[in-house]
Design a protein around this motif. Structure first.
Motif, PDB file in Angstrom:
ATOM      1  N   ILE A   1       6.271 -13.533  -0.572  1.00 25.49           N
ATOM      2  CA  ILE A   1       6.249 -13.947  -1.972  1.00 25.49           C
ATOM      3  C   ILE A   1       5.196 -13.147  -2.734  1.00 25.49           C
ATOM      4  O   ILE A   1       5.449 -12.617  -3.821  1.00 25.49           O
ATOM      5  N   ARG A   2       4.007 -13.039  -2.144  1.00 22.19           N
ATOM      6  CA  ARG A   2       2.941 -12.277  -2.798  1.00 22.19           C
ATOM      7  C   ARG A   2       3.281 -10.789  -2.870  1.00 22.19           C
ATOM      8  O   ARG A   2       3.047 -10.133  -3.899  1.00 22.19           O
ATOM      9  N   ALA A   3       3.864 -10.257  -1.784  1.00 29.98           N
ATOM     10  CA  ALA A   3       4.237  -8.836  -1.775  1.00 29.98           C
ATOM     11  C   ALA A   3       5.251  -8.541  -2.875  1.00 29.98           C
ATOM     12  O   ALA A   3       5.144  -7.536  -3.588  1.00 29.98           O
ATOM     13  N   GLY A   4       6.231  -9.432  -3.032  1.00 31.56           N
ATOM     14  CA  GLY A   4       7.222  -9.253  -4.085  1.00 31.56           C
ATOM     15  C   GLY A   4       6.584  -9.308  -5.469  1.00 31.56           C
ATOM     16  O   GLY A   4       6.949  -8.545  -6.368  1.00 31.56           O
ATOM     17  N   TRP A   5       5.628 -10.229  -5.631  1.00 31.71           N
ATOM     18  CA  TRP A   5       4.918 -10.338  -6.918  1.00 31.71           C
ATOM     19  C   TRP A   5       4.167  -9.046  -7.218  1.00 31.71           C
ATOM     20  O   TRP A   5       4.189  -8.556  -8.352  1.00 31.71           O
ATOM     21  N   GLU A   6       3.484  -8.502  -6.222  1.00 28.27           N
ATOM     22  CA  GLU A   6       2.721  -7.263  -6.413  1.00 28.27           C
ATOM     23  C   GLU A   6       3.649  -6.097  -6.772  1.00 28.27           C
ATOM     24  O   GLU A   6       3.327  -5.261  -7.612  1.00 28.27           O
ATOM     25  N   ILE A   7       4.799  -6.034  -6.112  1.00 31.09           N
ATOM     26  CA  ILE A   7       5.759  -4.952  -6.373  1.00 31.09           C
ATOM     27  C   ILE A   7       6.277  -5.031  -7.806  1.00 31.09           C
ATOM     28  O   ILE A   7       6.359  -4.023  -8.511  1.00 31.09           O
ATOM     29  N   ARG A   8       6.619  -6.238  -8.244  1.00 29.42           N
ATOM     30  CA  ARG A   8       7.164  -6.407  -9.596  1.00 29.42           C
ATOM     31  C   ARG A   8       6.078  -6.309 -10.671  1.00 29.42           C
ATOM     32  O   ARG A   8       6.267  -5.625 -11.687  1.00 29.42           O
ATOM     33  N   ARG A   9       4.944  -6.986 -10.480  1.00 28.39           N
ATOM     34  CA  ARG A   9       3.951  -7.092 -11.542  1.00 28.39           C
ATOM     35  C   ARG A   9       2.937  -5.957 -11.539  1.00 28.39           C
ATOM     36  O   ARG A   9       2.620  -5.407 -12.584  1.00 28.39           O
ATOM     37  N   ARG A  10       2.420  -5.611 -10.379  1.00 30.68           N
ATOM     38  CA  ARG A  10       1.354  -4.612 -10.341  1.00 30.68           C
ATOM     39  C   ARG A  10       1.901  -3.185 -10.303  1.00 30.68           C
ATOM     40  O   ARG A  10       1.346  -2.270 -10.905  1.00 30.68           O
ATOM     41  N   LEU A  11       3.002  -3.007  -9.547  1.00 35.14           N
ATOM     42  CA  LEU A  11       3.603  -1.674  -9.464  1.00 35.14           C
ATOM     43  C   LEU A  11       4.671  -1.464 -10.533  1.00 35.14           C
ATOM     44  O   LEU A  11       5.151  -0.351 -10.716  1.00 35.14           O
ATOM     45  N   HIS A  12       5.076  -2.544 -11.181  1.00 31.17           N
ATOM     46  CA  HIS A  12       6.095  -2.484 -12.249  1.00 31.17           C
ATOM     47  C   HIS A  12       7.389  -1.846 -11.748  1.00 31.17           C
ATOM     48  O   HIS A  12       8.042  -1.107 -12.471  1.00 31.17           O
TER      49      HIS A  12
ATOM     50  N   GLU B   1       0.824  -1.213   0.000  1.00 32.31           N
ATOM     51  CA  GLU B   1       0.000   0.000   0.000  1.00 32.31           C
ATOM     52  C   GLU B   1       0.856   1.259   0.000  1.00 32.31           C
ATOM     53  O   GLU B   1       0.574   2.219  -0.719  1.00 32.31           O
ATOM     54  N   THR B   2       1.894   1.259   0.826  1.00 31.77           N
ATOM     55  CA  THR B   2       2.783   2.414   0.929  1.00 31.77           C
ATOM     56  C   THR B   2       3.466   2.681  -0.404  1.00 31.77           C
ATOM     57  O   THR B   2       3.575   3.826  -0.841  1.00 31.77           O
ATOM     58  N   MET B   3       3.922   1.617  -1.069  1.00 36.91           N
ATOM     59  CA  MET B   3       4.572   1.779  -2.365  1.00 36.91           C
ATOM     60  C   MET B   3       3.566   2.141  -3.451  1.00 36.91           C
ATOM     61  O   MET B   3       3.872   2.904  -4.375  1.00 36.91           O
ATOM     62  N   ARG B   4       2.370   1.632  -3.346  1.00 34.89           N
ATOM     63  CA  ARG B   4       1.313   1.984  -4.315  1.00 34.89           C
ATOM     64  C   ARG B   4       0.999   3.482  -4.241  1.00 34.89           C
ATOM     65  O   ARG B   4       0.651   4.098  -5.250  1.00 34.89           O
ATOM     66  N   ASP B   5       1.156   4.053  -3.048  1.00 38.10           N
ATOM     67  CA  ASP B   5       0.906   5.488  -2.864  1.00 38.10           C
ATOM     68  C   ASP B   5       2.089   6.358  -3.279  1.00 38.10           C
ATOM     69  O   ASP B   5       2.053   7.575  -3.108  1.00 38.10           O
ATOM     70  N   GLY B   6       3.152   5.727  -3.785  1.00 36.94           N
ATOM     71  CA  GLY B   6       4.252   6.499  -4.346  1.00 36.94           C
ATOM     72  C   GLY B   6       5.582   6.380  -3.639  1.00 36.94           C
ATOM     73  O   GLY B   6       6.595   6.877  -4.141  1.00 36.94           O
ATOM     74  N   ARG B   7       5.641   5.732  -2.477  1.00 37.34           N
ATOM     75  CA  ARG B   7       6.916   5.580  -1.768  1.00 37.34           C
ATOM     76  C   ARG B   7       7.782   4.559  -2.491  1.00 37.34           C
ATOM     77  O   ARG B   7       7.304   3.530  -2.945  1.00 37.34           O
TER      78      ARG B   7
ATOM     79  N   ASP C   1      11.485 -21.846  -6.414  1.00 37.93           N
ATOM     80  CA  ASP C   1      10.710 -21.711  -7.645  1.00 37.93           C
ATOM     81  C   ASP C   1       9.732 -20.553  -7.585  1.00 37.93           C
ATOM     82  O   ASP C   1       9.385 -19.954  -8.612  1.00 37.93           O
ATOM     83  N   LEU C   2       9.271 -20.199  -6.381  1.00 42.56           N
ATOM     84  CA  LEU C   2       8.343 -19.082  -6.222  1.00 42.56           C
ATOM     85  C   LEU C   2       9.077 -17.750  -6.101  1.00 42.56           C
ATOM     86  O   LEU C   2       8.571 -16.710  -6.544  1.00 42.56           O
ATOM     87  N   LEU C   3      10.283 -17.787  -5.513  1.00 44.68           N
ATOM     88  CA  LEU C   3      11.037 -16.552  -5.310  1.00 44.68           C
ATOM     89  C   LEU C   3      11.637 -16.027  -6.604  1.00 44.68           C
ATOM     90  O   LEU C   3      11.718 -14.811  -6.812  1.00 44.68           O
ATOM     91  N   VAL C   4      12.068 -16.927  -7.486  1.00 45.44           N
ATOM     92  CA  VAL C   4      12.813 -16.507  -8.668  1.00 45.44           C
ATOM     93  C   VAL C   4      11.996 -15.571  -9.548  1.00 45.44           C
ATOM     94  O   VAL C   4      12.550 -14.680 -10.205  1.00 45.44           O
ATOM     95  N   GLN C   5      10.663 -15.710  -9.543  1.00 41.13           N
ATOM     96  CA  GLN C   5       9.826 -14.848 -10.378  1.00 41.13           C
ATOM     97  C   GLN C   5       9.882 -13.389  -9.926  1.00 41.13           C
ATOM     98  O   GLN C   5       9.590 -12.477 -10.704  1.00 41.13           O
ATOM     99  N   ASN C   6      10.269 -13.166  -8.664  1.00 40.46           N
ATOM    100  CA  ASN C   6      10.346 -11.798  -8.134  1.00 40.46           C
ATOM    101  C   ASN C   6      11.745 -11.203  -8.243  1.00 40.46           C
ATOM    102  O   ASN C   6      11.981 -10.077  -7.809  1.00 40.46           O
ATOM    103  N   ARG C   7      12.666 -11.978  -8.770  1.00 33.55           N
ATOM    104  CA  ARG C   7      14.028 -11.528  -9.055  1.00 33.55           C
ATOM    105  C   ARG C   7      14.736 -10.915  -7.841  1.00 33.55           C
ATOM    106  O   ARG C   7      15.192  -9.765  -7.901  1.00 33.55           O
ATOM    107  N   PRO C   8      14.839 -11.666  -6.742  1.00 32.72           N
ATOM    108  CA  PRO C   8      15.594 -11.145  -5.592  1.00 32.72           C
ATOM    109  C   PRO C   8      17.093 -11.179  -5.868  1.00 32.72           C
ATOM    110  O   PRO C   8      17.551 -11.902  -6.752  1.00 32.72           O
ATOM    111  N   ILE C   9      17.840 -10.395  -5.106  1.00 36.01           N
ATOM    112  CA  ILE C   9      19.294 -10.412  -5.255  1.00 36.01           C
ATOM    113  C   ILE C   9      19.964 -11.263  -4.185  1.00 36.01           C
ATOM    114  O   ILE C   9      21.171 -11.486  -4.241  1.00 36.01           O
ATOM    115  N   GLY C  10      19.184 -11.722  -3.188  1.00 32.85           N
ATOM    116  CA  GLY C  10      19.806 -12.513  -2.132  1.00 32.85           C
ATOM    117  C   GLY C  10      18.788 -13.131  -1.196  1.00 32.85           C
ATOM    118  O   GLY C  10      17.582 -12.888  -1.277  1.00 32.85           O
TER     119      GLY C  10
END
Length: 237
Positions: free
Chosen positions: A68-79, A45-51, A96-105
């Motif tokens: 996992i879901r939060a990372g998906w939302e950040i990458r896919r919905r917030l781009h 929500e905070t990032m959706r509002d511009g942070r 297998d679930l984490l790789v779609q969100n492209r974490p660095i570590g």
């Protein structure tokens, strides 16, 4: 300023992470702003509002919206492909679930200082390699500004002002040194006193240009005109 978010529903571990990162930034003289969330949805929500953040330390298993879901939302919905994600968990098996969100570590739990330091070092190194941030020193601290937010650099005597979409900051230095150290290709020196971000140009003439949100125009001095036009033609064919 390094903007860091920690998202974990375990409040004790959040405090532990916050303390480790504060010490890390103090040891390396990095100016930092830390924000803590105990639910993935509040972070989203905070990032959706511009942070926006430079790096997020994100727990995988949380009540409500998990990491996992939060990372998906950040990458896919917030781009948002700029923020660097580091996952934390006491269990494995989610690769297998984490790789779609492209974490660095990934940091295991219980949290260990050396793993947090390694992830933070990796984030800083990758940020510089990808030319995401401009770093400068002021009052014995290291600050960083996303290149995407910089409108222009202006030389004023011994100081350089960085004009950004959020305001103005300054440091002791020279434009020539900035150019020698290297900037992303969208930055163009148009005058002995100005380096502008070509992505913010709204109108362009042979001897002047206007930048988004700025009053008046910026003169392109005669010695720079040919090189400015060549560089801008490459950027905007």
């Amino acid at each position: 300023m390094w903007d860091i978010a920690i998202c974990d529903d375990n409040r004790r571990e959040c405090c532990e992470m916050e303390e480790i990162l504060e010490v890390y930034c103090w040891e390396r003289k990095i100016a930092v702003k830390l924000e803590v969330f105990h639910d993935g949805y509040l972070l989203y929500e905070t990032m959706r509002d511009g942070r926006r953040y430079d790096i997020i330390f994100l727990d995988i298993l949380m009540q409500g919206m998990d990491g996992i879901r939060a990372g998906w939302e950040i990458r896919r919905r917030l781009h948002d492909e700029e923020v660097q994600l580091v996952y934390m968990s006491c269990v494995t098996g989610h690769a297998d679930l984490l790789v779609q969100n492209r974490p660095i570590g990934f940091i295991g739990k219980p949290i260990r200082k050396e793993e947090v330091y390694r992830a933070a070092d990796d984030a800083r190194r990758l940020g510089q390699q990808r030319k995401k941030w401009f770093q400068y020193r002021w009052d014995k601290m290291i600050y960083q500004v996303p290149y995407t937010k910089i409108l222009y650099f202006q030389s004023l005597g011994r100081k350089v002002e960085i004009h950004t979409v959020d305001g103005v900051c300054e440091f002791y230095g020279k434009l020539s040194q900035i150019m020698e150290e290297g900037l992303p290709e969208q930055f163009v020196q148009i005058h002995q006193s100005y380096i502008i971000n070509g992505n913010y140009i709204v109108s362009l003439g042979r001897d002047r240009l206007c930048l988004q949100g700025q009053k008046g125009y910026f003169s392109i001095s005669h010695p720079y005109r040919d090189s400015v036009m060549r560089q801008l033609c490459r950027l905007f064919p």
